[in-house]
Design an enzyme around this catalytic site. Structure first.
Site, PDB file in Angstrom:
ATOM      1  N   ALA A  16       0.818  -1.212   0.000  1.00  0.00           N
ATOM      2  CA  ALA A  16       0.000   0.000   0.000  1.00  0.00           C
ATOM      3  C   ALA A  16       0.849   1.259   0.000  1.00  0.00           C
ATOM      4  O   ALA A  16       0.563   2.226  -0.713  1.00  0.00           O
ATOM      5  CB  ALA A  16      -0.943  -0.007   1.197  1.00  0.00           C
ATOM      6  N   GLU A  36      10.305   3.537   6.054  1.00  0.00           N
ATOM      7  CA  GLU A  36      10.230   2.081   5.999  1.00  0.00           C
ATOM      8  C   GLU A  36      11.172   1.468   7.021  1.00  0.00           C
ATOM      9  O   GLU A  36      12.333   1.870   7.138  1.00  0.00           O
ATOM     10  CB  GLU A  36      10.584   1.596   4.588  1.00  0.00           C
ATOM     11  CG  GLU A  36      10.869   0.116   4.444  1.00  0.00           C
ATOM     12  CD  GLU A  36       9.722  -0.769   4.913  1.00  0.00           C
ATOM     13  OE1 GLU A  36      10.008  -1.804   5.540  1.00  0.00           O
ATOM     14  OE2 GLU A  36       8.545  -0.424   4.671  1.00  0.00           O
ATOM     15  N   HIS A 442      -2.281 -13.776   5.469  1.00  0.00           N
ATOM     16  CA  HIS A 442      -3.226 -12.777   4.986  1.00  0.00           C
ATOM     17  C   HIS A 442      -3.926 -12.049   6.132  1.00  0.00           C
ATOM     18  O   HIS A 442      -5.154 -12.002   6.181  1.00  0.00           O
ATOM     19  CB  HIS A 442      -4.280 -13.441   4.090  1.00  0.00           C
ATOM     20  CG  HIS A 442      -3.743 -14.119   2.880  1.00  0.00           C
ATOM     21  ND1 HIS A 442      -4.422 -15.127   2.216  1.00  0.00           N
ATOM     22  CD2 HIS A 442      -2.588 -13.919   2.192  1.00  0.00           C
ATOM     23  CE1 HIS A 442      -3.705 -15.536   1.173  1.00  0.00           C
ATOM     24  NE2 HIS A 442      -2.587 -14.821   1.140  1.00  0.00           N
TER      25      HIS A 442
END
Length: 503
Positions: A16, A36, A442
């Site tokens: 994203a 990050e 997930h």
């Protein structure tokens, strides 16, 4: 780095975050800081699709064990991508939309305009797909997606076996409109993985309005008088830096990382925060609740002839089925995998029929283990805790065995290696499932979209009760779509960038 003030700060350069950074910096009048926690260079093995499983538990995997699971008695590794591109640099590159009906419950917490049809323009915007219905597939997006070509001989035989067993052959299983079996789209271009960083971030890095800081762990978001003003992050040399946002801070730290950062910043269930030693900024009870993940296990077969080596991602063909009803969201996914090495079984000429309850009812939590942002949180997906998920898994095993013994596989002379044909009654299969279930990696749902007290972000992805702060990643999904969520994350990020630009 000389700047302290930016228009937008994005936390996380994963799937994203890469999309958001690329789309927001298309406006040359805004400045964007992208922070990050991992590095700027993925492992060399990341580029080779057939080696994706070797990346798990390596330096590009931030993940770790879940808490002990009540339904299985096991702690299960949950992978989380680290570094630019995030999980898109270590995943299995499967690119499918959820079935249209699986987004129907996204309004369960009052979310507005988050149906499949609402997401369709953003699905299309992310992809270039030269196949499928041109009315629903994208033609000029950054991601080049297509099924494997050629398919592995064993997965072709398994697809034929599924059709012989009475299941439908889907024309475009990745499009989101079909039930059945077919080759899924993959994010592989010319034999090489295409991550979110490859497709979105790296082409944007030469823009003068994009500032990337890597190997920097965000410690907290800063809030003054109900308004998010910036972040604090710690660099690899231990320096604590403050960066301020004049417009917004956007969390794109992923299904685990974003709820974790909210809580270490004092935004979450007040009682839990106080008990962990975190000063409460805002009592937002839903943060860290509603966690979901796909549970996965399957049947291993040993062929009597050579199974061709993988050229792609191993799991080239997907089946999406309804077992509980004739209408509504599919609840079962079956994956044909050309080698059991992906689950760590080092036996030659094996293949796997994997089984997953794809619309799980089980719900879990993310909770702090420490007020320190560098300490991993306690992650409890509660796999198979809801009996409906176990029943779907058992039905999936029945279907997998039906397909696994179809005549199309006679030429392979395969025998069931695990769990073995002697494991046949429900109780025995249940015990095997409990012992072998793993994560499909997930995690979603712990910052769910909605307009109720059970949600974390509103329908524009703004955190309830805090100005200037949004979450744009997998954590905002109120429920899992009935397929691997990667394509949906891209669509959420594309839409999130548009929502941010529109204010």
């Amino acid at each position: 780095m000389s700047r302290v003030n930016y228009d937008y700060i994005i936390v996380g350069a994963g799937t994203a975050g890469s999309v958001l950074a690329a789309r927001l910096t298309e406006d040359t009048d805004v400045t964007v800081l992208l922070v990050e926690g991992g590095g700027a260079t993925p492992p060399a093995a990341s580029a080779n699709p057939a080696e994706w499983q070797t990346l798990l538990r390596g330096p590009a995997d931030l993940g770790g064990p879940t808490t002990a699971q009540a339904a299985t008695g096991t702690e299960i590794h949950m992978a989380r991508g680290r570094g630019i591109g995030g999980s898109s640099t270590i995943n299995a590159m499967t690119f499918l939309r959820g079935h249209r009906d699986s987004y129907a419950d996204w309004n369960q917490f009052g979310a507005k305009s988050w149906t499949f049809d609402d997401l369709l323009p953003y699905f299309k915007r992310s992809e270039t797909a030269s196949h499928g219905d041109a009315g629903i597939r994208g033609t000029d997006g950054p991601l080049i997606v297509a099924p494997a070509s050629p398919l592995n001989e064993i997965t072709i035989a398994l697809l034929t076996a599924a059709i012989q067993s009475g299941y439908r052959r889907a024309k475009d299983i990745s499009g989101g409109l079909e039930i059945g079996f077919g080759p899924s789209d993959l994010t592989i271009v010319n034999g090489i993985r295409q991550s979110a960083a490859d497709a979105y971030l790296l082409p944007a890095l030469d823009r003068p309005n994009l500032y990337l800081v890597t190997n920097a762990v965000v410690q907290r978001v800063l809030v003054e008088n109900g308004q998010c003003t910036g972040i604090q992050y710690r660099t690899s040399d231990g320096e604590l830096t403050t960066a301020l946002a004049t417009a917004e801070v956007v969390l794109a730290a992923g299904g685990i990382g974003s709820p974790h950062l909210l809580m270490t910043s004092g935004i979450g269930p007040a009682e839990h925060l106080r008990a962990t030693g975190v000063d409460v900024v805002l009592d937002l009870p839903a943060v860290g609740s509603n966690l979901q993940d796909h549970a996965l296990t399957g049947i291993v077969y040993k062929a009597s002839r050579e199974v061709p080596a993988a050229r792609n991602n191993h799991g080239e063909i997907i089946g999406v089925l309804r077992t509980a009803a004739d209408v509504g969201a599919p609840d079962l996914q079956i994956v044909f995998v050309d080698s059991a090495a992906v689950i760590g079984l080092d036996v030659p000429d094996t293949y796997l029929i994997a089984v997953c309850p794809i619309k799980p009812h089980s719900r879990g939590t993310i909770r702090l283990a420490s007020p320190d942002a560098d300490t991993p949180p306690l992650v409890n997906p509660n796999y198979l805790r809801d009996e409906r998920d176990m029943r779907t898994m058992l039905e999936g095993f029945r279907i997998a065995r039906e397909i696994g013994t179809a005549r199309a596989l006679d030429a392979w002379g395969a025998k069931e290696l695990a769990p073995g044909r002697r494991v046949s009654d429900d109780d025995a299969v249940r015990a095997y499932v409990q012992a072998t279930t793993s994560s499909y990696y997930h995690p979603v749902g712990a910052c769910a979209i909605g307009e109720s007290e059970e949600s974390v972000v509103d329908s524009a992805l703004r955190v309830h009760g805090i100005g200037g702060l949004r979450v744009v990643d997998a954590s905002v999904m109120p429920s899992l779509p009935s397929n691997n969520p990667l394509a949906t994350v891209y669509a959420i990020a594309e839409r999130g960038a548009e929502l941010i630009r529109n204010g």
